[in-house]
Design an enzyme around this catalytic site. Structure first.
Site, PDB file in Angstrom:
ATOM      1  N   ASP A  15       0.471  45.352  29.416  1.00 50.35           N
ATOM      2  CA  ASP A  15       0.735  44.965  30.804  1.00 50.35           C
ATOM      3  C   ASP A  15       1.601  45.967  31.554  1.00 50.35           C
ATOM      4  OD1 ASP A  15      -0.634  42.448  30.913  1.00 50.35           O
ATOM      5  OD2 ASP A  15       0.845  41.703  29.504  1.00 50.35           O
ATOM      6  N   HIS A  45       6.516  43.086  22.092  1.00 49.34           N
ATOM      7  CA  HIS A  45       5.287  42.395  21.714  1.00 49.34           C
ATOM      8  C   HIS A  45       5.552  41.567  20.473  1.00 49.34           C
ATOM      9  CE1 HIS A  45       1.059  41.749  20.664  1.00 49.34           C
ATOM     10  NE2 HIS A  45       0.844  41.959  21.947  1.00 49.34           N
TER      11      HIS A  45
END
Ligand code: SDX
Length: 427
Positions: A365, A308
């Site tokens: 996700d 991320h």
């Protein structure tokens, strides 16, 4: 916002520049470089915005090292457990949790704006049947700007809130329509007797020939997915919406820009990419090979759903989704081998030096695609559902930016092209 006692000193050709340091309520302080160019003839260079606070915002806070996510100060885990998507949407838009009357009023407005103009339905027919739902959503949401433009004054706060409500209200109808169109089913009308997520499910899966049976566990799962994806600070799609909106553009057009930005596999498109990856892995024995590919700098493959830009710890949303996925699987009485592969993959990656050193953890996700698949959704709808949820965040940021009334955003550049030269005389 408080100015700190400390200043940043930059030493350049023209002497020293002293820059104030600003402190928010939480998070790292920021050097205020607004006068850097005008007063000192310098630009800040930060491609990819890794060290840039592009705006001030009171909506969402992320603690990157601790893996904490707050919506208007409330931890995401508490909202996921006690709130619902509509209440959270109100919180994000207006800053406080609604009381009962405010909630009912807000829900009334949302449910009364869920129908699409009948002419909007004609847009679907212009798409090929195999068009990706995200392509359809960009087109249809962009087209909505033609329906709500002349009579909307974006200088007027009530008009802005009304536009935001229309967007949140119509997005499930638009997203479900893109799915129905792709499989040749009639587009369903919304039902005001159902809640937001139940209505979305009936528009996705209902058919005119029989009654739609609402499964409360799947409604809760959908609501939680929407809530967890509702906002995430200045991510790529939200920054896109803010940049587009800074020119005073129509909000439907700005949200269409956000949907386009979200589509990429490095952003919201990762949920679809995760599932494709897990299906390709096929069995746990193949995991080491995938890990090796993800670490190979000569191979463009990356572990989807991992890493991320901000978090250097677990994305707290991934834990909540993983738990909900288990609950949904138990409720439906199915075993999904993909969940087992995902959990094994996570376990192996989290012990691998490459991922440990770089602080790469599962993001939102990683598990969301598995849960959506368990709920019966095709992969191509995953990112469309992310877009539906994130509309709340985009709208909230658009309202915040419009309330502030600041001018057009305009980054500069570090020019590395040719110096002045003259057109050659070709005679
Ligand atoms: C979302 O920003 C948001 O808030 C987004 C989001 C939201 O709610 O809006 O949270 C939603 O977009 C989640 C992210 C979904 N994307 C993916 O899952 C795709 C896979 N992940 C990545 O490609 C990547 O991690 C990004 C795009 C998410 C972040 O990219 P960065 O910031 O450029 O990554 P980094 O600079 O922190 O990477 C550091 C290192 C690099 O290696 P080195 O050059 O140092 O050797 O880690 C490597 C990267 O190559 N790396 C990975 C990796 N992610 C980073 N290596 C293998 N697999 C990965 N997934």
């Amino acid at each position: 916002m408080e100015k700190q006692r400390y200043k940043a000193i930059i030493s350049g050709e023209n002497g020293e520049a002293s820059l104030p340091i600003l402190k928010g309520t939480m998070g790292p302080p920021a050097v205020d470089i607004q006068q850097l160019n005008a007063e000192h003839g310098l630009l800040a260079f930060d491609p990819g915005f890794r060290s840039t606070a592009s705006c001030q915002s009171a909506i969402t806070y992320i603690d990157a090292d601790e893996g904490v996510l707050l919506y208007r100060g409330y931890p995401i885990e508490e909202l996921a457990e006690h709130s619902n998507f509509i209440e959270t949407a109100y919180l994000l838009m207006f800053g406080e949790l609604p009381n009962k009357a405010e909630y009912e009023d807000f829900w009334h407005s949302i449910s009364r704006h869920s129908l699409l103009h009948e002419q909007v339905l004609l847009f679907y027919r212009g798409f090929r049947r195999d068009a990706h739902p995200m392509a359809i959503m960009i087109g249809v949401v962009g087209a909505m700007s033609a329906f709500y433009h002349e009579d909307m004054n974006i200088q007027d706060r009530d008009d802005r809130i009304n536009a935001g409500i229309r967007l949140i209200a119509k997005m499930p109808t638009i997203a479900a329509g893109s799915y129905a169109y792709s499989i040749g089913r009639p587009l369903r009308y919304p039902r005001n007797d159902l809640g937001y997520s139940a209505n979305f499910l009936q528009m996705l899966f209902g058919v005119p020939s029989e009654d739609f049976v609402v499964d409360p566990v799947l409604v809760r799962a959908m609501d939680m997915i929407l809530l967890l994806h509702a906002d995430h600070e200045q991510n790529a799609s939200t920054s896109t919406v803010r940049l587009a909106a800074s020119s005073g553009a129509n909000p439907f057009a700005c949200i269409a820009a956000g949907i386009a930005s979200l589509w990429g596999p490095a952003h919201g498109g990762a949920n679809e990419a995760v599932l494709r990856m897990l299906m390709e892995i096929e069995k746990p024995e193949n995991i080491p090979n995938v890990i090796a590919r993800a670490k190979d700098k000569d191979d463009p493959f990356r572990l989807m759903g991992f890493g991320h830009r901000v978090y250097r710890n677990f994305d707290p949303r991934s834990r909540v989704i993983q738990k909900m996925t288990r609950e949904a699987l138990d409720h439906l009485g199915i075993d999904d081998p993909l969940l087992e592969i995902a959990m094994k993959l996570e376990e192996i990656a989290l012990k691998d030096e490459y991922f440990v050193e770089r602080k790469l953890y599962p993001n939102v996700d990683f598990y969301s695609g598995i849960l959506l698949r368990v709920m019966g959704l095709p992969m191509t709808m995953f990112t469309a559902i992310f877009a539906l949820a994130r509309t709340v965040g985009w709208v909230s940021h658009w309202l915040e930016l419009s309330d502030e009334g600041h001018g057009i955003d305009r980054p500069r550049q570090l020019y590395i092209g040719e110096k002045l030269r003259h057109y050659p005389n070709k005679k």
